[in-house]
Design an enzyme around this catalytic site. Structure first.
Site, PDB file in Angstrom:
ATOM      1  N   GLU A 122       0.912   3.776   2.228  1.00  0.00           N
ATOM      2  CA  GLU A 122       1.779   4.313   3.286  1.00  0.00           C
ATOM      3  C   GLU A 122       2.887   3.330   3.426  1.00  0.00           C
ATOM      4  O   GLU A 122       3.638   3.670   4.130  1.00  0.00           O
ATOM      5  CB  GLU A 122      -0.029   4.299   4.084  1.00  0.00           C
TER       6      GLU A 122
ATOM      7  N   HIS B  35       0.924  -1.678  -0.355  1.00  0.00           N
ATOM      8  CA  HIS B  35      -0.172   0.108   0.430  1.00  0.00           C
ATOM      9  C   HIS B  35       0.683   1.338   0.019  1.00  0.00           C
ATOM     10  O   HIS B  35       2.071   1.563   0.054  1.00  0.00           O
ATOM     11  CB  HIS B  35      -1.048  -0.001   1.011  1.00  0.00           C
TER      12      HIS B  35
ATOM     13  N   CYS C 153      -5.572   1.521   6.046  1.00  0.00           N
ATOM     14  CA  CYS C 153      -6.308  -0.388   6.240  1.00  0.00           C
ATOM     15  C   CYS C 153      -5.973  -0.784   7.517  1.00  0.00           C
ATOM     16  O   CYS C 153      -5.063   0.061   8.054  1.00  0.00           O
ATOM     17  CB  CYS C 153      -6.046  -1.592   5.126  1.00  0.00           C
TER      18      CYS C 153
ATOM     19  N   TYR D  71     -13.114   3.957   2.274  1.00  0.00           N
ATOM     20  CA  TYR D  71     -13.217   2.887   1.862  1.00  0.00           C
ATOM     21  C   TYR D  71     -13.903   1.937   2.896  1.00  0.00           C
ATOM     22  O   TYR D  71     -13.997   3.199   3.990  1.00  0.00           O
ATOM     23  CB  TYR D  71     -11.420   2.404   2.381  1.00  0.00           C
TER      24      TYR D  71
ATOM     25  N   CYS E  90      -2.022  -0.467   7.364  1.00  0.00           N
ATOM     26  CA  CYS E  90      -1.282   0.332   7.599  1.00  0.00           C
ATOM     27  C   CYS E  90      -1.347   1.248   8.728  1.00  0.00           C
ATOM     28  O   CYS E  90      -0.256   2.096   9.285  1.00  0.00           O
ATOM     29  CB  CYS E  90      -1.640   1.596   6.531  1.00  0.00           C
TER      30      CYS E  90
END
Length: 147
Positions: free
Chosen positions: A72, A70, A98, A119, A101
């Site tokens: 991040e 990801h 998420c 999200y 992360c």
């Protein structure tokens, strides 16, 4: 710094993260991230495969490959290879983090997270808030400079 100046900087860095997302080779979703400290970008990242891997994020069925990083995670691990510290920094990311992360963000000492796309899962944002990290959602429509 006054609130109006911080809000203007937040919109500016969020727009830059959106532009940075364009570097991603992923087709399903392009995500960009910037780590900013003392009004200086100290790291950046976008979602994609690890260094040295082919720049293909999805399998033949269109699902993300399990080793795709990801944005991040890329920005935070890039910091680990530099002499910069993310302690007290702000992360600008184009999608809400998420849970995985969020754990990296907490451990890295980042104190603010600004994101521009919600999200469907909120567990990452919920964990950040539980850790006392300031989390701000900025709607993409509200990122333009206010004159």
């Amino acid at each position: 710094m006054d609130d109006n100046k911080q809000a203007a900087l937040d919109r500016r860095y969020a727009r830059m993260a959106l532009i940075w997302a364009e570097n991603s080779y992923c087709e399903r979703r392009k995500v960009g991230a910037l780590v900013v400290k003392d009004q200086m970008i100290i790291s950046d990242g976008y979602n994609g495969t690890p260094t040295g891997f082919e720049n293909v994020c999805e399998d033949e069925d269109g699902n993300s490959k399990p080793y795709v990083l990801h944005a991040e995670a890329n920005a935070i691990t890039k910091l680990a290879r530099s002499s910069n510290s993310s302690d007290g920094a702000t992360l600008y990311v184009t999608a809400s983090p998420c849970i995985e992360c969020a754990k990296l963000i907490i451990q890295s000492g980042i104190k603010r997270v600004i994101y521009t796309e919600q999200y469907r899962l909120t567990d990452g944002v919920d964990l950040l808030k539980r850790a006392g990290i300031e989390v701000v959602y900025l709607e993409i429509n509200n990122l333009e400079e206010k004159k």
